[in-house]
Scaffold this active site. Sequence first.
Site, PDB file in Angstrom:
ATOM      1  N   SER A   1       2.513  -2.958  -5.462  1.00 41.63           N
ATOM      2  CA  SER A   1       1.821  -2.895  -6.601  1.00 41.63           C
ATOM      3  C   SER A   1       2.036  -1.742  -7.624  1.00 41.63           C
ATOM      4  O   SER A   1       1.561  -1.465  -8.506  1.00 41.63           O
ATOM      5  CB  SER A   1       0.165  -2.649  -6.251  1.00 41.63           C
ATOM      6  OG  SER A   1       0.256  -1.313  -5.381  1.00 41.63           O
TER       7      SER A   1
ATOM      8  N   LYS B   1       1.133   6.857 -10.994  1.00 40.05           N
ATOM      9  CA  LYS B   1       0.727   5.512 -10.643  1.00 40.05           C
ATOM     10  C   LYS B   1      -0.819   5.711 -11.122  1.00 40.05           C
ATOM     11  O   LYS B   1      -1.503   6.566 -10.845  1.00 40.05           O
ATOM     12  CB  LYS B   1       0.869   4.928  -9.430  1.00 40.05           C
ATOM     13  CG  LYS B   1       0.215   3.602  -9.230  1.00 40.05           C
ATOM     14  CD  LYS B   1       0.464   2.963  -7.671  1.00 40.05           C
ATOM     15  CE  LYS B   1       0.102   1.640  -7.249  1.00 40.05           C
ATOM     16  NZ  LYS B   1       0.362   1.365  -5.931  1.00 40.05           N
TER      17      LYS B   1
ATOM     18  N   SER C   1       3.888  -1.133  -1.256  1.00 42.71           N
ATOM     19  CA  SER C   1       3.995  -1.135  -2.825  1.00 42.71           C
ATOM     20  C   SER C   1       4.656  -0.113  -3.201  1.00 42.71           C
ATOM     21  O   SER C   1       4.948   0.107  -4.428  1.00 42.71           O
ATOM     22  CB  SER C   1       2.458  -0.897  -2.955  1.00 42.71           C
ATOM     23  OG  SER C   1       1.790  -1.780  -3.144  1.00 42.71           O
TER      24      SER C   1
HETATM   25  N1  GLN Z   1       1.224  -6.233  -1.119  1.00 43.81           N
HETATM   26  C1  GLN Z   1       0.292  -5.501  -0.335  1.00 43.81           C
HETATM   27  C2  GLN Z   1      -0.849  -5.792  -0.603  1.00 43.81           C
HETATM   28  O1  GLN Z   1      -1.099  -6.810  -1.306  1.00 43.81           O
HETATM   29  C3  GLN Z   1       0.591  -3.858  -0.325  1.00 43.81           C
HETATM   30  C4  GLN Z   1       0.050  -3.222  -1.491  1.00 43.81           C
HETATM   31  C5  GLN Z   1       0.162  -1.841  -1.147  1.00 43.81           C
HETATM   32  O2  GLN Z   1       0.962  -1.406  -0.536  1.00 43.81           O
HETATM   33  N2  GLN Z   1      -0.716  -1.189  -1.899  1.00 43.81           N
HETATM   34  O3  GLN Z   1      -1.944  -5.370   0.055  1.00 43.81           O
END
Ligand code: GLN
Length: 499
Positions: free
Chosen positions: A156, A81, A180
């Site tokens: 994400s 990532k 994410s």
């Molecule tokens: N969807 C969650 C957020 O927007 C989790 C994001 C993540 O785990 N990086 O914060």
Amino acid sequence: MNKTPMTLTLTALGQQLRSGALSSRRLIESQLDRVHRSNASINAIVSIDSDRALAQADYWDRQIATGQSIPALAGIPISVKDNLCSKTGVTSCGSRMLRDFRSPYDAHVVERLESSGAILFGKTNLDEFAMGGSTETSVFGPSRNPWDLQRTCGGSSGGSAAAVAAGLVPASLGTDTGGSIRQPAAFCGVCGLKPTYGRVSRWGLISYASSLDTAGVFAQSVEDIAVVLQAIAGHDPRDSTSLPHDVPDYLAAVRQDHSIQGTRIGVIRDQIESPGLDPQVRSSLLEAIEAYRRLGAQIVDVQMPHSKYSIATYYIIAPCEASSNLARYDGVHYGFRSSAKTASTLDRMIEQTRSEGFGPEVQRRILLGTYALSAGYYDAYYLQALKVRRLIRQDYDDAFAKVDVLLGPTTPQPAFRLGEKINDPIQLYLQDLFTVGANLAGIPALSIPTAPGPDGLPIGMQLQAPVLAEAKLLSIAAAYHRATEYQPKLPAAFEDPTS
Ligand code: GLN
């Protein structure tokens, strides 16, 4: 030329490479070919250094030819990532702010992958600064779900999930602050593990919310997750929250065909019965629970009385930490600086840089966090959220006194359509209902594919375990896949007609 020679599980590839049936060069060439054919439609990989990947492949082919023992991931492509620092290429975080940022060092996990022989095969797309759940806020544009290009691949770490689902790589790394890894794994029909907080070093993981951020793994099978976790887990003195505990043999735990008989699986009834849960997801999970029951597991109902506060708690703590972490992007230290003529004083330059460099969702989080941390609101919001976080952790401790793992849905619904929720942040935040608890409590959690819905969209089941119980978590997950004769599968549009 460049036919894809194999099914894409990492363990199968490893055997072929070791036996000489396949060379790493041929593997990398065929995967590059796949990237050229498929990546444009899913936008999973945002940068790739092909020459370096091929040079590494040649290196590993020479090593294999010497007959000496080689590390577990030798010659295998793995993507990472783009919020994990790599000296190779840029580390953009999906943001205009870091679009040209070249890291002077590799993240701990990148170092670990490479010292285990893996070939860094591209950086993957993400929501800007890992804030989001659909990979739609990236400066590189949205990624798409290989199972249905009109749908999101989740986020994400959506690019990492889509890259594995489409067969571009057998495994990839992601990060999970509130779901994410697990949510995109569920949407894309692959396995995704968020390890225990501190099990994998955060050194070189660009911080979003430091007390929640965790690096983890996507792969097609639980076995493959174990192999990659083995490579990246362990103590790192450069991360003060890194745990010093020994790393068990995860692959041995998964392979051991031990009986599930008597294993206590806790089912969080409120989650399964939640009116917001899509009926397809519910019936797929009920089937999985039955499968475990048939294997001899004891199914136990579990209450998590504070889980209803987890979204509210998370969406205070995460933005607070983000507002602090992102203060460093000031146009001086890293990355982008506004060239606007109005940026004539230092203050104006910083303001202009941050307004232009960060997208709307990141700005929203910074504003929320700054507000909740400000004098007068700190006690009412941040401090209160920390107290509720402790209660949520206590719920888990109480539950794990009675059961070995917890089973529930990963997401309330299968992959939603691109554009469906992006203008409604609350709707997007609510998607994290089942995943944020594990981050708040610091426990390991895994999403694995269960029976897909009637429309063929993947569905994920979440298994959660006590701190540092990854070996048990993986072995219980593997037992389900063994019993259901799960075979990783590529979506029809990404199958290779020549393989
Ligand atoms: N969807 C969650 C957020 O927007 C989790 C994001 C993540 O785990 N990086 O914060």
